[in-house]
Scaffold this motif. Structure first.
Motif, PDB file in Angstrom:
ATOM      1  N   GLY A 194       0.849  -1.188   0.000  1.00 26.11           N
ATOM      2  CA  GLY A 194       0.000   0.000   0.000  1.00 26.11           C
ATOM      3  C   GLY A 194       0.877   1.228   0.000  1.00 26.11           C
ATOM      4  N   GLY A 195       0.324   2.324   0.480  1.00 29.25           N
ATOM      5  CA  GLY A 195       1.094   3.566   0.506  1.00 29.25           C
ATOM      6  C   GLY A 195       0.630   4.504  -0.571  1.00 29.25           C
ATOM      7  N   ALA A 196       1.385   5.572  -0.727  1.00 29.78           N
ATOM      8  CA  ALA A 196       0.904   6.668  -1.550  1.00 29.78           C
ATOM      9  C   ALA A 196       1.067   6.407  -3.048  1.00 29.78           C
ATOM     10  CB  ALA A 196       1.615   7.949  -1.133  1.00 29.78           C
ATOM     11  N   LYS A 197       2.288   6.111  -3.461  1.00 28.21           N
ATOM     12  CA  LYS A 197       2.551   6.193  -4.903  1.00 28.21           C
ATOM     13  C   LYS A 197       3.174   4.943  -5.500  1.00 28.21           C
ATOM     14  CE  LYS A 197       3.187  11.154  -5.026  1.00 28.21           C
ATOM     15  NZ  LYS A 197       4.154  12.228  -5.227  1.00 28.21           N
ATOM     16  N   VAL A 198       2.787   4.647  -6.715  1.00 31.53           N
ATOM     17  CA  VAL A 198       3.410   3.564  -7.486  1.00 31.53           C
ATOM     18  C   VAL A 198       4.870   3.928  -7.774  1.00 31.53           C
ATOM     19  CG1 VAL A 198       3.443   2.413  -9.736  1.00 31.53           C
ATOM     20  CG2 VAL A 198       1.263   2.810  -8.579  1.00 31.53           C
ATOM     21  N   GLY A 218      -3.189  -1.684  -2.262  1.00 28.97           N
ATOM     22  CA  GLY A 218      -4.119  -0.798  -1.559  1.00 28.97           C
ATOM     23  C   GLY A 218      -3.545   0.605  -1.555  1.00 28.97           C
ATOM     24  N   GLY A 219      -4.133   1.459  -0.715  1.00 31.24           N
ATOM     25  CA  GLY A 219      -3.621   2.826  -0.602  1.00 31.24           C
ATOM     26  C   GLY A 219      -3.809   3.614  -1.883  1.00 31.24           C
ATOM     27  N   GLY A 220      -3.059   4.708  -1.982  1.00 25.88           N
ATOM     28  CA  GLY A 220      -3.158   5.568  -3.158  1.00 25.88           C
ATOM     29  C   GLY A 220      -2.732   4.840  -4.419  1.00 25.88           C
ATOM     30  N   MET A 221      -1.757   3.936  -4.284  1.00 25.89           N
ATOM     31  CA  MET A 221      -1.209   3.319  -5.501  1.00 25.89           C
ATOM     32  C   MET A 221      -2.228   2.424  -6.225  1.00 25.89           C
ATOM     33  SD  MET A 221       1.372   0.341  -4.598  1.00 25.89           S
ATOM     34  CE  MET A 221       2.570   1.422  -3.846  1.00 25.89           C
ATOM     35  N   ASN A 316       3.925  -4.265   3.100  1.00 25.07           N
ATOM     36  CA  ASN A 316       4.545  -2.940   3.148  1.00 25.07           C
ATOM     37  C   ASN A 316       3.531  -1.879   2.731  1.00 25.07           C
ATOM     38  OD1 ASN A 316       5.889  -0.801   1.052  1.00 25.07           O
ATOM     39  ND2 ASN A 316       7.001  -0.961   2.958  1.00 25.07           N
ATOM     40  N   GLY A 317       3.339  -0.901   3.611  1.00 25.71           N
ATOM     41  CA  GLY A 317       2.507   0.254   3.259  1.00 25.71           C
ATOM     42  C   GLY A 317       1.064   0.120   3.712  1.00 25.71           C
ATOM     43  N   PRO A 318       0.445   1.252   4.101  1.00 23.73           N
ATOM     44  CA  PRO A 318      -0.940   1.227   4.585  1.00 23.73           C
ATOM     45  C   PRO A 318      -1.964   1.148   3.452  1.00 23.73           C
ATOM     46  CG  PRO A 318      -0.092   3.464   4.634  1.00 23.73           C
ATOM     47  CD  PRO A 318       1.048   2.595   4.176  1.00 23.73           C
ATOM     48  N   MET A 319      -3.169   0.654   3.794  1.00 20.93           N
ATOM     49  CA  MET A 319      -4.248   0.492   2.812  1.00 20.93           C
ATOM     50  C   MET A 319      -5.030   1.786   2.577  1.00 20.93           C
ATOM     51  SD  MET A 319      -4.226  -2.648   1.757  1.00 20.93           S
ATOM     52  CE  MET A 319      -2.492  -2.319   1.701  1.00 20.93           C
ATOM     53  N   GLY A 320      -4.858   2.739   3.499  1.00 31.46           N
ATOM     54  CA  GLY A 320      -5.568   4.012   3.369  1.00 31.46           C
ATOM     55  C   GLY A 320      -4.806   5.103   4.103  1.00 31.46           C
ATOM     56  N   VAL A 321      -5.429   6.274   4.216  1.00 32.33           N
ATOM     57  CA  VAL A 321      -4.779   7.389   4.913  1.00 32.33           C
ATOM     58  C   VAL A 321      -4.912   7.130   6.418  1.00 32.33           C
ATOM     59  CG1 VAL A 321      -4.629   9.910   5.047  1.00 32.33           C
ATOM     60  CG2 VAL A 321      -5.531   8.851   2.988  1.00 32.33           C
ATOM     61  N   PHE A 322      -4.102   6.188   6.908  1.00 31.42           N
ATOM     62  CA  PHE A 322      -4.305   5.647   8.253  1.00 31.42           C
ATOM     63  C   PHE A 322      -4.042   6.665   9.359  1.00 31.42           C
ATOM     64  CE2 PHE A 322      -0.120   5.111  10.244  1.00 31.42           C
ATOM     65  CZ  PHE A 322       0.690   5.472   9.179  1.00 31.42           C
ATOM     66  N   GLU A 323      -3.363   7.761   9.018  1.00 35.67           N
ATOM     67  CA  GLU A 323      -3.048   8.764  10.052  1.00 35.67           C
ATOM     68  C   GLU A 323      -4.312   9.490  10.506  1.00 35.67           C
ATOM     69  OE1 GLU A 323      -1.757   8.657   6.980  1.00 35.67           O
ATOM     70  OE2 GLU A 323       0.410   8.904   6.993  1.00 35.67           O
ATOM     71  N   VAL A 324      -5.382   9.462   9.672  1.00 36.31           N
ATOM     72  CA  VAL A 324      -6.614  10.185   9.992  1.00 36.31           C
ATOM     73  C   VAL A 324      -7.739   9.164  10.214  1.00 36.31           C
ATOM     74  CG1 VAL A 324      -8.245  11.940   9.150  1.00 36.31           C
ATOM     75  CG2 VAL A 324      -5.832  12.065   8.473  1.00 36.31           C
TER      76      VAL A 324
HETATM   77  P1  AMP Z   1       4.347   5.118   1.636  1.00 32.19           P
HETATM   78  O1  AMP Z   1       5.384   5.927   2.356  1.00 32.19           O
HETATM   79  O2  AMP Z   1       4.503   5.118   0.142  1.00 32.19           O
HETATM   80  O3  AMP Z   1       4.178   3.738   2.225  1.00 32.19           O
HETATM   81  O4  AMP Z   1       2.993   5.902   1.818  1.00 32.19           O
HETATM   82  C1  AMP Z   1       2.374   6.064   3.067  1.00 32.19           C
HETATM   83  C2  AMP Z   1       1.350   7.127   2.924  1.00 32.19           C
HETATM   84  O5  AMP Z   1       0.358   6.760   1.979  1.00 32.19           O
HETATM   85  C3  AMP Z   1       0.600   7.393   4.206  1.00 32.19           C
HETATM   86  O6  AMP Z   1       0.984   8.653   4.694  1.00 32.19           O
HETATM   87  C4  AMP Z   1      -0.866   7.367   3.798  1.00 32.19           C
HETATM   88  O7  AMP Z   1      -1.605   8.442   4.337  1.00 32.19           O
HETATM   89  C5  AMP Z   1      -0.809   7.478   2.298  1.00 32.19           C
HETATM   90  N1  AMP Z   1      -1.999   6.902   1.672  1.00 32.19           N
HETATM   91  C6  AMP Z   1      -2.490   5.659   1.830  1.00 32.19           C
HETATM   92  N2  AMP Z   1      -3.641   5.505   1.149  1.00 32.19           N
HETATM   93  C7  AMP Z   1      -3.900   6.675   0.538  1.00 32.19           C
HETATM   94  C8  AMP Z   1      -4.956   7.144  -0.296  1.00 32.19           C
HETATM   95  N3  AMP Z   1      -5.977   6.360  -0.641  1.00 32.19           N
HETATM   96  N4  AMP Z   1      -4.890   8.426  -0.722  1.00 32.19           N
HETATM   97  C9  AMP Z   1      -3.869   9.220  -0.361  1.00 32.19           C
HETATM   98  N5  AMP Z   1      -2.836   8.829   0.410  1.00 32.19           N
HETATM   99  C10 AMP Z   1      -2.847   7.563   0.871  1.00 32.19           C
END
Ligand code: AMP
Length: 401
Positions: A194-198, A218-221, A316-324
């Protein structure tokens, strides 16, 4: 991969140069997270009990190859002594007369911490003369800093060629966890990324699709992969210019027999913020005015179903904006499923890299995975399939200093 461990090392009365990673999170001179220090305790206790004279080398922060007092390691002394339940003495340089005098007078079982190795230009340049000055201080070298092993620096790589070199207990644990999860895993294997970017994990994805049976995104990617398939992602974080790259990864996955799994539903918001209204939508039902901030409950169920047929999971990496909150629900739900399957003995679970540790801590399961690595860059480089110089140096015979 075979390397010598502390069990193979002659330790009694030996001066042991221990490369540790004491680059711990700190604010205003106070350590805010002692995890890295705590994890070194096993190695420290073993060395002390074995009658070694332990000389610790570490970097801290990014000083510019000169003495910068804000990057001194001296502030760690009380914390180290407390967490390791053993006196640790500070020495104000890591080479030269100050260091040589200090190590000369050591007694068995004693521990000293030398000043930040990055105060010298030779450290990051892996300068042979600097490595020799360090090697002069010890009889053997123990590397317990997996998290710094992706750097070919004097204290992480050069030294291993000058002294008999051994892996510390933390290094051994990291390597065997990664070995069990990626190099020789029990199959089927699932990777959850997961995480933000591909773009920041391209090499990781390219390597994983060749090695695992299921790749969950998951996540942004995930948005970039969905967009690449022509699916509406609305205002979600999405790297549209990476669509071709995403399709290429898909092709590699298909050719390698790896199934890419994307979320089937999403938690969406109209305007991002704390406490804003949310709506769960099927992935194909997103409209241009919404933003996906997490995976939905159906996705957790779908992924858990597949996971329950797997034997190994790498995360590795969160499925969503887990900080909020509540956008941590998807990460939490899936992490808790991994923890349950780990507890029942059904899967081996290894996680690490970047924000992953804090995401799992937030989910309350960081201690319920088989192994959670505290390494950031080194963990990711391993996932990319790279050889880590600090690790490979441990496997090669040393030349005389
Ligand atoms: P990374 O360092 O690439 O593992 O990215 C972690 C970040 O990805 C975290 O700060 C999350 O808030 C962010 N993130 C996860 N899912 C999303 C989403 N759907 N849209 C935007 N940011 C996300």
């Amino acid at each position: 991969m075979s390397f010598k461990t502390l069990n193979d090392a002659p330790l009694k009365g030996k001066k042991v140069l221990l490369r540790a990673d004491l680059n711990v999170p700190a604010e205003n001179g106070t350590v805010t997270d002692t995890t890295r220090i705590d994890r070194l305790k096993e190695t420290i206790s073993f060395l002390v009990k074995s009658g070694a004279q332990t000389i610790i080398l570490s970097h801290f922060g990014r000083p510019k190859a000169k003495v910068e007092p804000e990057y001194s390691l001296s502030f760690l002394i009380p914390v180290l002594s407390q967490q390791w339940a053993h006196k640790v003495t500070f020495v104000s340089d890591c080479i030269g007369a100050v260091a040589e005098n200090a190590v000369q007078n050591m007694r068995d079982g004693e521990i000293i911490l030398l000043e930040n190795v990055r105060f010298h230009a030779g450290e990051e340049k892996n300068d042979p003369a600097f490595a020799k000055s360090l090697a002069k201080l010890g009889d053997i070298y123990v590397n317990d800093a997996f998290s710094a092993a992706h750097r070919a620096h004097a204290s992480t790589e050069g030294l291993a060629h000058l002294l008999p070199a051994y892996a510390g207990m933390l290094m051994s644990a990291e390597l065997s966890a990664l070995q069990n999860a990626l190099e020789a895993p029990k199959k089927p294997v699932m990777a959850v990324v997961g995480g933000a970017k591909v773009s920041s994990k391209l090499s990781v994805l390219n390597n994983l699709v060749r090695k695992v049976n299921f790749l969950v995104l998951g996540g942004g990617m995930a948005n970039t992969f969905l967009y690449a398939q022509g699916i509406e992602v609305g205002k979600s974080l999405c790297e549209r210019d990476m669509a071709d790259e995403a399709r290429r990864i898909w092709d590699t996955a298909k050719a390698s027999g790896c199934q890419i799994i994307l979320p089937s539903d999403r938690v969406t918001v109209k305007e991002f913020g704390k406490g804003v209204p949310t709506q769960i939508l099927k992935t194909e039902a997103l409209t241009p005015d919404v933003e996906a901030v997490d995976i939905g409950p159906q996705s957790i169920t779908d992924i858990t179903d597949i996971l329950s047929k797997c034997k190994t999971v790498l995360w590795n990496g969160p499925m969503g904006v887990f900080e909020v909150k509540p956008f941590d629900a998807g990460t939490n739900g899936l992490a808790q499923a991994v923890a349950r399957l780990t507890a029942s003995g059904q899967i081996l679970s290894v996680a690490g890299g970047g924000d992953t540790v804090s995401a799992l801590e937030n989910a309350g399961v960081a201690d319920q995975f088989t192994y959670v690595s505290t390494a950031g860059g080194a963990f990711l480089e391993w996932l990319e399939g790279k050889t880590l110089p600090g690790v490979s140096a441990l496997t090669q015979p040393h030349k005389a200093a």
